[in-house]
Structure formats: structure tokens, C-alpha cells
Scaffold this active site. Structure first.
Site, PDB file in Angstrom:
ATOM      1  N   HIS A 269    -117.475  48.396 -11.623  1.00 35.23           N
ATOM      2  CA  HIS A 269    -116.871  47.185 -10.891  1.00 35.23           C
ATOM      3  C   HIS A 269    -116.812  45.797 -11.560  1.00 35.23           C
ATOM      4  O   HIS A 269    -115.654  44.994 -11.734  1.00 35.23           O
ATOM      5  CB  HIS A 269    -117.792  47.015  -9.462  1.00 35.23           C
ATOM      6  CG  HIS A 269    -117.098  45.799  -8.734  1.00 35.23           C
ATOM      7  ND1 HIS A 269    -115.941  46.221  -8.083  1.00 35.23           N
ATOM      8  CD2 HIS A 269    -117.695  45.042  -8.355  1.00 35.23           C
ATOM      9  CE1 HIS A 269    -115.566  45.038  -7.355  1.00 35.23           C
ATOM     10  NE2 HIS A 269    -116.759  44.144  -7.096  1.00 35.23           N
TER      11      HIS A 269
ATOM     12  N   SER B 126    -112.808  41.091  -6.909  1.00 36.09           N
ATOM     13  CA  SER B 126    -113.844  41.290  -5.845  1.00 36.09           C
ATOM     14  C   SER B 126    -113.550  40.693  -4.591  1.00 36.09           C
ATOM     15  O   SER B 126    -112.585  40.630  -3.776  1.00 36.09           O
ATOM     16  CB  SER B 126    -115.144  41.492  -6.457  1.00 36.09           C
ATOM     17  OG  SER B 126    -116.171  42.287  -5.823  1.00 36.09           O
TER      18      SER B 126
ATOM     19  N   ASP C 193    -115.014  51.976 -10.886  1.00 35.98           N
ATOM     20  CA  ASP C 193    -115.379  50.897  -9.886  1.00 35.98           C
ATOM     21  C   ASP C 193    -116.296  51.828  -8.890  1.00 35.98           C
ATOM     22  O   ASP C 193    -115.876  52.813  -8.360  1.00 35.98           O
ATOM     23  CB  ASP C 193    -114.401  50.246  -9.316  1.00 35.98           C
ATOM     24  CG  ASP C 193    -114.668  49.045  -8.562  1.00 35.98           C
ATOM     25  OD1 ASP C 193    -115.874  48.949  -7.981  1.00 35.98           O
ATOM     26  OD2 ASP C 193    -113.974  48.082  -8.723  1.00 35.98           O
TER      27      ASP C 193
END
Lengths: 372, 372
Positions: free
Chosen positions: A352, A152, A319
Site C-alpha cells: 500500500h 489512501s 496493496d
């Protein structure tokens, strides 16, 4: 694996926008041993709400280890018998009041005044986070990294490293991240910030020495958690389940469903260790990211074309923060500029967060990529 | 097509939970003419932030027509030369201060006190919305509807109609909606409510006669718009575009990106016509929906099994409010109980809102389904 937090200090950081910050301090951890020719160092960059605690425990009685503990350790995918792994706290880390975190941001004491910077702290960028990491790597005597990787926001730092310092690593593994936020994610990051801004205790950021905007921050963190997850995870909780037995949500506006209580219950202790201004600064840093910004790149394509490191892109098809299609577009831009790119998907029910929680099946793929 | 708003009044509504509400008033519109045997009536149910203004204009100079104006009218898919179309405002309609909307909810005057109900208004459900529509349909002398249809929350009302009054229509067309919210959407609906609750002007709902929680409501509506849309839409706005030329978002925390300003600019005038308590009541109604609740159904499967009407389910593969997989699951539950179900996908760049904005290519399919 028992790990120890260390502190790295820079007397002065000059930010990309030209501000200077004195006595910058960030925490870091290392796992494994640096080899004689200093060629086995892997840098792990942490995610938005994460810290440098990527693996191990500080004490045997710690309930939870670092977030990628199942990937990093002796004999694991990122094998600490072979590699020297480094992980550092970013600037303006969210978890400012976590005793294991050291960061410099709005909640830090300004050495010139002896008081928290608050809104007087200069805005910082992902490029600045990497500039501090670069100083740490220099300090450790490492001139070239074996690999830079992270999930991320850690993936954004990875892109920034590879685009701004293209000769300083052989490999990168950006995980669950596209090259930049785009209008959609910029808007969602603004939504994350909204509860903090609405909390009257926020006072435009001037709350140090006053009650802190804890309720707003708790509500903000609730949104972050929800968006980083997926309905496949939420479905574990039966939709009609009530937060409290006998207290029917349809009987009063304030009566809640269990999923509402679960999210708020998870957010409350995190908010207590977090700083609202650090959170807003982090949001701005993520909104404004362009890979290669530290080297003056003005667009994602320009920055990504600077990358030389062999690239393994890992992403989650479900995601809802960095959509799979954006990640594939990012990989294509790197490949189009002539750098070899591999991709692999992360399965799981966490959306995610599959990139944090569900990476175990990717272990062999990562190990093979690191060994080549 | 010039249309006229009418008012329907019920002296008393008894809600599903046993409360009584006096002098319930809702606005409604009709398009086309009811035929002699009263067999050509199509009921349109509106979406969460919508109103009964489904088609036409109140005056030739109106800039915007009703939301499905491109589907409803002479010679269109829902052909007003053949069908008599009815659309009514729900209870606790969001747009309480829109002069074209008539609704009964927390912002309405309690006839017993002469003051707004506020939190004294009983919680109402989608089942209650349909109970009011049923009274309207009875009032119009219609014993069986040709079709019930609507997008999003309008689809929930459609499921409720078909499950609670299974013999009262021949066809249903639920659009962009699954049978119920589930834990994931319950949690997101709670996120929508969060900014209103944090606004100090909300005062626990007791703000009538005081400044209203306009800022919180604006921020809430911003989130609703964003979630109902899609990044394919947001991508029209270049991610790095600034809200104001020369005002770099990286220079100050308060400086914005264009997408942030666009969303806030769209939300502000809507908030001015909306009531914050009505909004919170609507959220609860959507969280608590179970198809067939008006007939005592306790689960979606139980309610959906009561449906007898031929069903055409329209859904958007990119929907981030009611996920495509949930909609398919809903259709399967109806079909498994023996009722014929057709499905078709809605393409477009608006995510969930494809069911409001991008239905034109489905016109022929709808017309054929209505004609059979």
C-alpha cells in the site's frame, strides 16, 4: 523548499450528522503562488496517519521533508513554479501532539468546558473533513480547483470532493484508494483499534489527566504499519535474525525477532505524538466513508456517478489495504457513468505504501495529466 | 464415520532445546485399518487452531465432522478402505479446554507441583511436535509411513517429518504452507499475540486460578480468522450492513458493522475453549520453525535438501498467511535438491483457509498421488 505552517479557523462547523463544533482549527501549508485568475490551485489530501506536511522542510536542518517532497516542488511533477499547492490537516488528525500539526478532535479543548472533549466530541466523517477543506478553499478565494489528489485516506477525500462538489475541480488523482472500505477493510480497521481498546489506560476514552494508553496505541500503530507494507519489504530483514545478539527468541517467550523489534521501535515515537481517541475516531471515519456522502449519496455507485472531473487513478498491485481489484472496480464505476478515467500501477516493495514512498516513476505521468 | 479419541502418553519427552517434560499426553484418532505389513499408514498433521479431529463424528448427532471429513473416509480421496489414517493433537494445542482434545502445554498440570505449568512450561517447537508424533508412530508399530500431510502448521510438521526423518515416508503433501515463516509472518504472528499480552488478566501468563484473559484471547482469535480468510469471503457481507438494525455505526463509537459482530461472535466460543498461554507458545513454535530442525538443520535450504519423499505441494494463490510466492520458492528448493515435486493450486474465496475448506476439487489429484 522551506515551508510555513498556517492555521485556518472556522467559528462553527456543522457536521453531516447535524452536530456543531465550535472554533474548528486545522493547520495547512501552501507551496508555490496562486495565479491572478486563481486557476492553478492543487489540493493535496493526506493519508490516515499523515499530516498536511506534504512537501518541503520547516527549517533547513529538518532531517525529513514532507512525504511527497520528491513529487512537489520547483520543476517537479507537481511543479510549484506553475501550481499553487495546498495541503491541510484533517479533523481528528492522529498526530495530535505533534507541534507542527493543528487539528480539532477528541483530544482538543472544548471551548465550553476548557477540558478535552474526549468521547464528547461528535463522530466525524470524511465528508466533514472535506467540508472543512471546502471552507478553507473558499477562504483562500478559490472557486475552482485545478486538481484534487491524495494517497489512501487522501484518495477517499479526493473521491468525496469530486462526488460532493463535482463542479469545483477539473481533475482528480486518487492514489491507492478504492471508493469505500467494504466489509474486509472495515474488519481490519477494527483490528487496528483493538489494542487501544484493550489497554486499561484507555478507560473507555476518558484518560485525559491520567496516564494515556500509550502501549495500546503503540501496538495499534505497529499493525497499521505492517498492513500498509508488504512482505517484499520485510524480506530485507532475514526472518531468523534476532532482536538482540545472543538473546535467542526460542529461549524465552519475551525474546524477540529483529522484525518485531523494528516494528515496535518505529511505532513507539509515533505513539508518543499521537492521540488514542483521535485514532479511534479516524478509524470510524474510514469505515463509514461513502463517496458523495456530503451530497447525500447512500452508495458508492451513486456517489461515483456524480463525478465530472477527469480522473487518473494510481494504485499498487501489491496493496493489502485497498486491494487492486477494488480500485479497478471503483475506476470502472466512474467510467461507466461517463467520466474519462485513466489508470496506472505503482511498483515497489512497500505494498500500500508504494503510493507514499514509491511514486517517483509516476512523476511524468502525473505532470502530463496535470498539464492536459 | 464414527470415530473415537484415544490418548498416547510418553513418560518423558526430551525437547530439542534439552528440556524434559514428564507424562506428555496427546489425543489421537485413527480412521481405517492398518494392513498386515503396516505399509498403509497416512499421518495427518493439524493446523494452528485445529485439533486431531480431521474426519468423522464422535456421535451421530454431532453437528460438525472433522475438518477434512470430505477428503477422508470410505471411497473418498484419502480412502479409509485402503489407508490407515492417523491424526494427533500437537503439544500446546490451542483448544486446551475442549473435552475432545488432549494436549500437554502451559495449561497442563505439572506432575511435580500439581498445578498448571504456566510460564514454567518449556518453550516447544514444531520439531518437538513431530518428535511426539514419531513416538506415537513407533508405539503403533509403524516403521515407515505411506504419506505425511497436513494444512498450514500441519504442512510445517510435514516438512519437519520429511527433513528430520527422510527415510520414514514415501510421500508428503504439505498444504498451504511454505518452509518457514520469514520476517513478514513472524511479525504477523506477533500481531496475533498482541491482544492477549495487552489483556490485564493475562498477568504475564500467571492467570491460573484467576479470571482468564478471555477478552484478549477473543480479540486475538478474531485476527487469526480474518488473516486466514480473504476479502472475497468478507464480500458476502455488504460493507455498510450494521450489526444491529436501527443502531447506526456512525452514531456512536461503540456501534458496530455486521462484519465486526460476525468475527467477534465466531471468536467468543472458541476463546472459551482455548488457553491464552498455549496460544502464545504455539505462536513462538510457528515463528521459530526451520524444516529439519529436529535433525539440526539451521536453514530452510539445508532442511529441505534432506527431503527424499515424493512431494505434492498444494497452495492457494490468494493466501495471505503463507504467500503463494513463498510456497513456490519452497517447492523449488526441494526440487533443486533432486526430489520430485508436483504443485497444484487451490481455488476458493477463503484465502489461506481454502486449504481447509475448499480442497474438494483436489480430491482426485490427491487420490492419484497417493496411489502412485
Amino acid at each position: 523548499m522551506i515551508v510555513e505552517k498556517k492555521i485556518f479557523e472556522m467559528p462553527v462547523l456543522e457536521t453531516l450528522s447535524g452536530a456543531t463544533i465550535k472554533q474548528v482549527r486545522v493547520g495547512y501549508e501552501t507551496y508555490g503562488t496562486l495565479n491572478a485568475d486563481r486557476s492553478n490551485a492543487i489540493l493535496i489530501c493526506h493519508f490516515f496517519s499523515g499530516t498536511s506536511h506534504a512537501a518541503g522542510r520547516y527549517a533547513p536542518e529538518d532531517v525529513l521533508p514532507g512525504y511527497w517532497d520528491y513529487l512537489i516542488g520547483p520543476g517537479l511533477a507537481i511543479d510549484t513554479d506553475r501550481y499553487f499547492v495546498i495541503s491541510s490537516d484533517t479533523l481528528t488528525n492522529l498526530n495530535a501532539y505533534d507541534s507542527t500539526v493543528t487539528t480539532t478532535g477528541p483530544a482538543s479543548i472544548d471551548p465550553d468546558t476548557g477540558k478535552p472533549y474526549g468521547m464528547g466530541f461528535p463522530l466525524v466523517t470524511i465528508g466533514d473533513f472535506v467540508r472543512v477543506q471546502k471552507a478553507l478553499i473558499d477562504h483562500l478565494g478559490i472557486s475552482k480547483l485545478h486538481t484534487v489528489m491524495g494517497p489512501s485516506m487522501g484518495g477517499l477525500q479526493t473521491y468525496e470532493w469530486a462526488a460532493s462538489y463535482p463542479d469545483m475541480m477539473d481533475r482528480i488523482i486518487p492514489v491507492i484508494s478504492a471508493a469505500n472500505a467494504g466489509a474486509w477493510l472495515i474488519a481490519w480497521l477494527d483490528v487496528w483499534a483493538t489494542p487501544v481498546r484493550l489497554d486499561p489506560n484507555w478507560r473507555g476514552g476518558d484518560y485525559y489527566g491520567h496516564p494515556s494508553p500509550l502501549e495500546g496505541l503503540k501496538q495499534s500503530l505497529k499493525i497499521v504499519t505492517l498492513q500498509a507494507n508488504h512482505w517484499q519489504w520485510a524480506n530485507r530483514i532475514h526472518g531468523e535474525a534476532w532482536a538482540v545478539d545472543e538473546v535467542d527468541p526460542v529461549q524465552a517467550l519475551a525474546n524477540r525477532y529483529r522484525i518485531e523489534a523494528v516494528l515496535e521501535g518505529a511505532a513507539a515515537p509515533r505513539a508518543a505524538l499521537s492521540d488514542a481517541n483521535n485514532f479511534l475516531y479516524l478509524i470510524k471515519a474510514n469505515q463509514s466513508f461513502i463517496p458523495g456522502m456530503g451530497a447525500g449519496a447512500k452508495t458508492a455507485a451513486e456517489g461515483l456517478a456524480r463525478i465530472k472531473a477527469r480522473t487518473l487513478v494510481l494504485y499498487a498491485p501489491t496493496d493489502q489495504v485497498f486491494a487492486a481489484e477494488w480500485v479497478r472496480q471503483t475506476a470502472k464505476m466512474i467510467a461507466d457513468a461517463g467520466t474519462p478515467v485513466e489508470m496506472a500501477e505503482i511498483e515497489g516493495e512497500f505494498g500500500h505504501l508504494n503510493g507514499v514512498m514509491a511514486m517517483a516513476p509516476l512523476g511524468a505521468r502525473i505532470a502530463a495529466f496535470l498539464a492536459r
